[in-house]
Write an enzyme that holds these catalytic residues in place. Structure first.
Site, PDB file in Angstrom:
ATOM      1  CD  GLU A 192       2.086  -6.440   8.474  1.00  0.00           C
ATOM      2  OE1 GLU A 192       1.536  -5.331   8.656  1.00  0.00           O
ATOM      3  OE2 GLU A 192       1.553  -7.505   8.796  1.00  0.00           O
ATOM      4  CG  HIS A 208       1.237  -0.797  12.096  1.00  0.00           C
ATOM      5  ND1 HIS A 208       1.839   0.341  12.587  1.00  0.00           N
ATOM      6  CD2 HIS A 208       1.476  -0.795  10.755  1.00  0.00           C
ATOM      7  CE1 HIS A 208       2.405   1.001  11.583  1.00  0.00           C
ATOM      8  NE2 HIS A 208       2.205   0.343  10.467  1.00  0.00           N
ATOM      9  CE  LYS A 265      -1.656  -1.466   4.037  1.00  0.00           C
ATOM     10  NZ  LYS A 265      -0.674  -2.385   4.632  1.00  0.00           N
TER      11      LYS A 265
HETATM   12  C1  LIG Z   1      -1.278  -3.357   8.643  1.00  0.00           C
HETATM   13  C2  LIG Z   1      -0.218  -2.439   8.171  1.00  0.00           C
HETATM   14  N1  LIG Z   1       1.026  -2.922   8.000  1.00  0.00           N
HETATM   15  C3  LIG Z   1       2.027  -2.154   7.542  1.00  0.00           C
HETATM   16  C4  LIG Z   1       1.813  -0.829   7.225  1.00  0.00           C
HETATM   17  C5  LIG Z   1       2.974  -0.024   6.716  1.00  0.00           C
HETATM   18  O1  LIG Z   1       3.320   0.985   7.607  1.00  0.00           O
HETATM   19  P1  LIG Z   1       4.619   1.864   7.318  1.00  0.00           P
HETATM   20  O2  LIG Z   1       4.531   2.352   5.938  1.00  0.00           O
HETATM   21  O3  LIG Z   1       4.528   2.947   8.324  1.00  0.00           O
HETATM   22  O4  LIG Z   1       5.801   0.985   7.531  1.00  0.00           O
HETATM   23  C6  LIG Z   1       0.542  -0.268   7.412  1.00  0.00           C
HETATM   24  C7  LIG Z   1       0.297   1.133   7.099  1.00  0.00           C
HETATM   25  O5  LIG Z   1      -0.801   1.648   7.157  1.00  0.00           O
HETATM   26  C8  LIG Z   1      -0.504  -1.097   7.888  1.00  0.00           C
HETATM   27  O6  LIG Z   1      -1.743  -0.628   8.051  1.00  0.00           O
END
Ligand SMILES: Cc1ncc(COP(=O)(O)O)c(C=O)c1O
Length: 423
Positions: free
Chosen positions: A289, A214, A86
């Site tokens: 993640e 998270h 994402k």
């Molecule tokens: C479930 C989950 N994992 C991982 C991420 C990635 O977070 P970041 O880009 O801060 O590492 C997000 C971001 O919204 C998330 O909702």
């Protein structure tokens, strides 16, 4: 994007989104990010420009992604990164990471498909969305994407019905940890609800193999990472009493690309590594993640000042300047208000070099506005800038995550194209 590499194709791959070329960074697009920016802008300024040129654009450096991965492997060797698609689902970013061997955190059917299209084994995907649309769950089942998160009873019944063979991670709340972006209000089972959830899963015959969380973003307190892991440990122990032998911890995302909230990635990593080793034996697999960590610094957004208004106020000796640029809050800056992005501004004036320091110059109170009809479409309400002209460029570094994927084409403003280089 594909078109600009056509002349020098070495390897291409096609996905449901189109055909993309990987190693084919043609010589004209090689060079430092600044060189590529200047070259694109020269092309735009050329009187023979094609009519669609003149839009805002990104320059992306695939070398940054590769270096971030090397850094991760060096400082967090025990924790397997599952890149959060994402944050930036550009095909070349995904392909690069697939080749480097990362896993992927996918939140939807489309994200899962993008990764499967790259011939990544489904075991390298975690479906990290606790509330899943049934058709997405079916898609995961059809393609053997087994690993997924959940945090409520309804989800357990749904999984029992549609995908009883799934491997589940119980996502827990971490809302005691204060960062700039907290997820606890929306996601994660509270610690007093984990036992009933585990009991229900047991009764349904579902396979819970671990815990996920998270911790949030821009966390100023390194201790927070240890606290979150302690919660995960306590759920492991609780699960053992109920007959589950968990073997996977997913420590989520939130890792800064460099320094955020006064803490470097290296400090966070060393605290987390220590905590993992203290609390979990070596046979427990640990994944994460990370999204922003990989993508933030890889993308630079180039916006042009398409118009300017000079405002003179009686009694003030200096005017203020309103600059209108060709991307804004409905486009690549969509998540600015949520605190997801923290761009670094530079300027490029006609016949000059890209500048990030104007301390030796006279500066004026300035505001920067997006291109749509909305009065809420501003990127900076009040900032100090040297005097700029219509046609000059404002360059925004650290724009690689939660920009393009969150943007719309409101008012018919196109999403910026991406030009790749590798340094
Ligand atoms: C479930 C989950 N994992 C991982 C991420 C990635 O977070 P970041 O880009 O801060 O590492 C997000 C971001 O919204 C998330 O909702």
């Amino acid at each position: 994007m594909a078109k600009q590499f056509e002349n020098n194709m070495e390897e291409c791959f096609s996905t449901s989104k189109g055909v993309f070329y990987l190693k084919s960074l043609s010589l004209e697009d090689n060079g430092s990010v600044s060189q590529v920016i200047k070259k694109r802008i020269e092309a735009i300024n050329d009187e023979n420009q094609e009519s669609e040129e003149g839009d805002a654009f990104f320059v992306a450096d695939i070398g940054v992604i590769k270096r971030q991965h090397k850094k991760w492997k060096t400082v967090l060797p025990r924790i397997e990164p599952f890149y959060a698609v994402k944050s930036n689902p550009e095909p070349l970013v995904l392909k690069t990471l697939a080749n480097l061997g990362t896993g992927f955190d996918c939140a939807s059917k489309d994200e899962i498909q993008r990764i499967l299209d790259l011939s990544v084994d489904p075991s390298r995907i975690v479906f990290a969305q606790t509330t899943k649309q049934i058709s997405f769950l079916r898609h995961a089942q059809k393609h053997k994407v087994k690993l997924m998160t959940f945090d409520n009873e309804d989800e357990l019944y749904k999984i029992k019905h549609k995908y009883p063979g799934a491997e589940l991670l119980l996502r827990i709340q971490t809302d005691k940890i204060k960062g700039s972006v907290n997820f606890g209000m929306k996601f994660g089972a509270s610690l007093d609800s984990t036992k009933p959830l585990l009991q229900l899963a047991k009764a349904l015959g579902l396979n819970i193999i671990g815990v996920s969380y998270h911790a949030g973003c821009l966390i100023a307190e390194p201790r927070a990472y240890r606290d979150a892991l302690e919660h995960a440990r306590s759920v492991f122990d609780e699960a053992k009493e109920l007959g589950y032998d968990m073997n996977l911890v997913d420590v989520g995302g939130g890792f800064p690309a460099t320094m955020e909230a006064g803490i470097t990635f290296e400090v966070i990593a060393s605290r987390l590594s220590q905590a993992v080793d203290d609390m979990f034996p070596k046979d427990v697999r640990v994944i994460a993640e990370p999204g922003r960590f990989y993508s933030t610094n890889a993308f630079t957004l180039c916006t042009q000042i398409i118009s300017r208004r000079v405002v003179s106020t009686e009694g003030d000796s200096d005017p203020t300047f309103m600059y209108y640029i060709n991307d804004g809050i409905f486009g690549s800056f969509r998540t600015l208000d949520f605190g997801y992005i923290h761009p670094v501004l530079k300027v490029l004036r006609k016949n000059q070099e890209i500048q990030d320091d104007w301390s030796g110059e006279k500066v004026y109170t300035s505001s920067i506005w997006g291109p749509t009809c909305s009065p809420d479409d501003f990127v900076a309400k009040e900032t100090k800038l040297p005097k700029l002209e219509s046609g000059d460029w404002i360059i925004w570094e650290k724009m690689g995550s939660y920009t393009s994927p969150a943007s719309s084409e409101f008012n018919g403003i196109p999403k910026p194209k991406v030009y790749f280089t590798e340094t």
